[in-house]
Each structure stands twice: as C-alpha cells, then as structure tokens.
Design an enzyme around this catalytic site. Structure first.
Site, PDB file in Angstrom:
ATOM      1  CG  ASN A  40      -1.742   1.219   1.382  1.00 45.46           C
ATOM      2  OD1 ASN A  40      -1.835   2.024   0.451  1.00 45.46           O
ATOM      3  ND2 ASN A  40      -2.357   1.392   2.550  1.00 45.46           N
ATOM      4  CD1 TRP A  41       3.378   1.006  -3.105  1.00 41.90           C
ATOM      5  CD2 TRP A  41       3.522   2.407  -4.855  1.00 41.90           C
ATOM      6  NE1 TRP A  41       4.083   0.373  -4.091  1.00 41.90           N
ATOM      7  CE2 TRP A  41       4.189   1.205  -5.173  1.00 41.90           C
ATOM      8  CE3 TRP A  41       3.476   3.422  -5.808  1.00 41.90           C
ATOM      9  CZ2 TRP A  41       4.812   1.014  -6.411  1.00 41.90           C
ATOM     10  CZ3 TRP A  41       4.091   3.232  -7.032  1.00 41.90           C
ATOM     11  CH2 TRP A  41       4.762   2.029  -7.324  1.00 41.90           C
ATOM     12  CE  LYS A  42      -0.298   3.393   4.682  1.00 50.70           C
ATOM     13  NZ  LYS A  42      -0.269   3.520   6.127  1.00 50.70           N
ATOM     14  CG  HIS A  69      -6.016   2.093   5.099  1.00 47.90           C
ATOM     15  ND1 HIS A  69      -5.616   3.043   6.012  1.00 47.90           N
ATOM     16  CD2 HIS A  69      -4.974   1.239   4.963  1.00 47.90           C
ATOM     17  CE1 HIS A  69      -4.368   2.772   6.401  1.00 47.90           C
ATOM     18  NE2 HIS A  69      -3.964   1.676   5.779  1.00 47.90           N
ATOM     19  CD  GLU A  88      -3.111   5.676   6.592  1.00 48.53           C
ATOM     20  OE1 GLU A  88      -3.103   5.714   5.350  1.00 48.53           O
ATOM     21  OE2 GLU A  88      -2.185   5.183   7.264  1.00 48.53           O
ATOM     22  CD  GLU A 111      -3.712  -2.256   7.238  1.00 46.13           C
ATOM     23  OE1 GLU A 111      -2.627  -2.518   6.707  1.00 46.13           O
ATOM     24  OE2 GLU A 111      -4.312  -1.183   7.065  1.00 46.13           O
ATOM     25  N   GLY A 144       2.212   2.432  10.723  1.00 51.59           N
ATOM     26  CA  GLY A 144       3.177   3.522  10.579  1.00 51.59           C
ATOM     27  C   GLY A 144       3.868   3.923  11.867  1.00 51.59           C
ATOM     28  CB  SER A 169       4.965  -1.519  11.964  1.00 54.21           C
ATOM     29  OG  SER A 169       4.568  -0.178  12.166  1.00 54.21           O
ATOM     30  N   GLY A 200       2.668  -1.054   4.253  1.00 53.76           N
ATOM     31  CA  GLY A 200       2.731   0.356   3.867  1.00 53.76           C
ATOM     32  C   GLY A 200       4.162   0.788   3.623  1.00 53.76           C
ATOM     33  N   GLY A 201       4.777   1.403   4.628  1.00 53.96           N
ATOM     34  CA  GLY A 201       6.118   1.982   4.506  1.00 53.96           C
ATOM     35  C   GLY A 201       7.138   1.072   3.838  1.00 53.96           C
TER      36      GLY A 201
HETATM   37  P1  PGA Z   1       2.591   0.437   7.564  1.00 54.95           P
HETATM   38  O1  PGA Z   1       1.147   0.655   6.916  1.00 54.95           O
HETATM   39  O2  PGA Z   1       3.131  -0.853   7.029  1.00 54.95           O
HETATM   40  O3  PGA Z   1       3.397   1.640   7.116  1.00 54.95           O
HETATM   41  O4  PGA Z   1       2.413   0.400   9.047  1.00 54.95           O
HETATM   42  C1  PGA Z   1       0.290  -0.426   6.699  1.00 54.95           C
HETATM   43  C2  PGA Z   1      -1.009   0.058   6.128  1.00 54.95           C
HETATM   44  O5  PGA Z   1      -1.488   1.118   6.561  1.00 54.95           O
HETATM   45  O6  PGA Z   1      -1.590  -0.577   5.223  1.00 54.95           O
END
Ligand code: PGA
Length: 256
Positions: free
Chosen positions: A9-11, A95, A97, A167, A173, A213, A234-235
């Site tokens: 997930n590049w966001k 998600h 967010e 999640e 994050g 994470s 994500g990251g």
């Molecule tokens: P993260 O994000 O790996 O940076 O914690 C995961 C996500 O939000 O899908």
C-alpha cells in the site's frame, strides 16, 4: 487452499516517474511465484503498472480507494468501473486512514464494497482496533462489529471473493507491530466469526492479511502463524528490496 498474498500500500507517495521506477525494480526482482503480489499504488500509476506487470505471473494491481457512487457529478472521485477499466483487479476499502481522515462510515463502506464487487474488483477490506480499544480489551468486539456492519449483507458467493486485512491502528506507521501471538489470536477470531456467518468452507478459504509496521525483519514470524495469510504493507513497500524480501518471507522458495 488459501492464497498467500503480500500487498504493498503505497498510500500518497511517489511521483509518476518515481512510481514507475519502483514498479520496474519490483518487476526485475525474483519474487516467490507462490505468493500473489498486489501493488496498491496511487491512481495515476495504475495504467502504467498494469502495462509493466501484466506479462509477469502472480502480480495484481489495486487501487487504494473507490467512490461510493457509480458515476456522475462527483468532482475528483474515481469509480469502481473506472478502476476496473484500467486492468486493476483489486481495491483497498475501509483503510483506517480513510475511516479517520475522510469520515468513511460503515454505510459508505458498504456502498464501496458493493460497487467494487459489481465491477469484478476484489475488495481488500481493512478492519482493526485503536490503542484505547486494545487496552480496554474491546478489540475483538470492535473487529466483529466492523465485519458485521459492512460485509454481512453479502451473499456467500460475494463474500468469498473478499480479502480481509487486519490492521491494528496502533501498529500502522508506528514501528509497533502486533506480536505473532496477538496477530494469530485476532486472525483466528476473524476466521471463526466468518465461519459462524458463512460456514467452514468460506472461512477456510478467505485470505486474512496482517498490516501494521510489517517489514522484512518481522514478516517471517508473522507469516508463519497458521491464520496469517500474508501482509498489507505500507512503509516497507516503498523500497523494492524490502518489499521483495517480505514477499519471500513465506517459507517457500523464490522461483521467479
Ligand atoms: P505500515 O502501513 O506498514 O506503514 O504500518 C500499513 C497500512 O497502513 O496498510
């Protein structure tokens, strides 16, 4: 047999040129053919990513969101039909967010899931508790409610097309990862809830991914849990080597 899946997930990261470079690096790296590798990039990268990866086995492209409307005067929105028309096959829905910053309620998410399925996109549906809910031992109830409110209107044939991503918000994050014990406990609970509603066959065949994470160091332990079928990353999906190392963390040998 459940599919092993790693989704990046590049966001809201990467310009068009940067994103295409990352796609090329991923395409050039040997990654396990037994794992479905999903790239959830920003909308602008989707057509290029589809083009670059379509000849390679075991890759899929996802959007990170879709509109709750089918079409029309919704400036700035992208519909499920538009996403499907690019060759993308998956879409992240729910998600945390989006729930938090864009006020996406269970009712809105239900519309999004319906539009995605109607356009043959596979929803990657995200659920998870915040820190306070975990501390007060409400995490199981929270996740159960999220499943029920948005998904349980689905007919079994439609539910069976979904991917679920657990999640925990406190792990996204933050560098704090759920322990394999916490992840396995929750994933097992999710599977047992699906079993109650949709029966054993569907619950056994639904891939449940862990997100929060997840990185090249902790993926092996997390992915070795019986009910963890992969990760939503994500990251650590923003660097090809990290992403590929996570994909290759399953105890299968990289063959392509
Ligand atoms: P993260 O994000 O790996 O940076 O914690 C995961 C996500 O939000 O899908």
């Amino acid at each position: 047999m459940r599919r092993k899946i790693v989704a990046g997930n590049w966001k809201m990261n990467k310009t068009l040129a940067e994103g295409m470079e990352l796609i090329s690096e991923i395409a050039a790296s040997p990654a396990s053919s037994e794992v479905l590798k999903i790239i959830a990039c920003p909308f602008i990268h989707i057509p290029g990513a589809v083009q670059e990866l379509k000849a390679l086995h075991g890759f899929a492209i996802a959007a990170q969101n879709c509109s709750e409307h089918a079409s029309g005067a919704y400036t700035g929105e992208i519909s499920a039909a538009m996403i499907a028309s690019t060759g993308a096959t998956h879409v992240i829905i729910g998600h945390s967010e989006r729930r938090q910053y864009f006020n996406e309620t269970a009712a809105v998410l239900t519309q999004k899931v319906n539009h995605a399925l109607a356009n043959n996109l596979v929803p990657i549906f995200c659920i998870g508790e915040n820190q306070e809910e975990r501390n007060s031992n409400q995490h199981l109830e929270v996740v159960k409610k999220q499943l029920k409110e948005t998904l349980y209107h689905l007919a079994p044939a439609d539910f069976s097309r979904l991917i679920i991503a657990y999640e925990p918000i406190w792990a996204i994050g933050t560098g704090l990862t759920a322990t394999s014990h916490q992840a396995q406990g929750m994933h097992n609970f999710i599977r047992s809830e699906i079993n109650k509603k949709y029966g054993k066959e569907i619950s056994e065949n639904t891939s449940v991914l862990y997100g929060g994470s997840c990185n090249a160091e902790n993926a092996k332990e997390l992915f070795s849990c019986m009910d963890v079928d992969g990760g939503l990353v994500g990251g650590a999906s923003l660097k090809a080597t990290d992403f590929i190392n996570i994909i290759n963390s399953f105890t299968v040998s990289p063959t392509e």
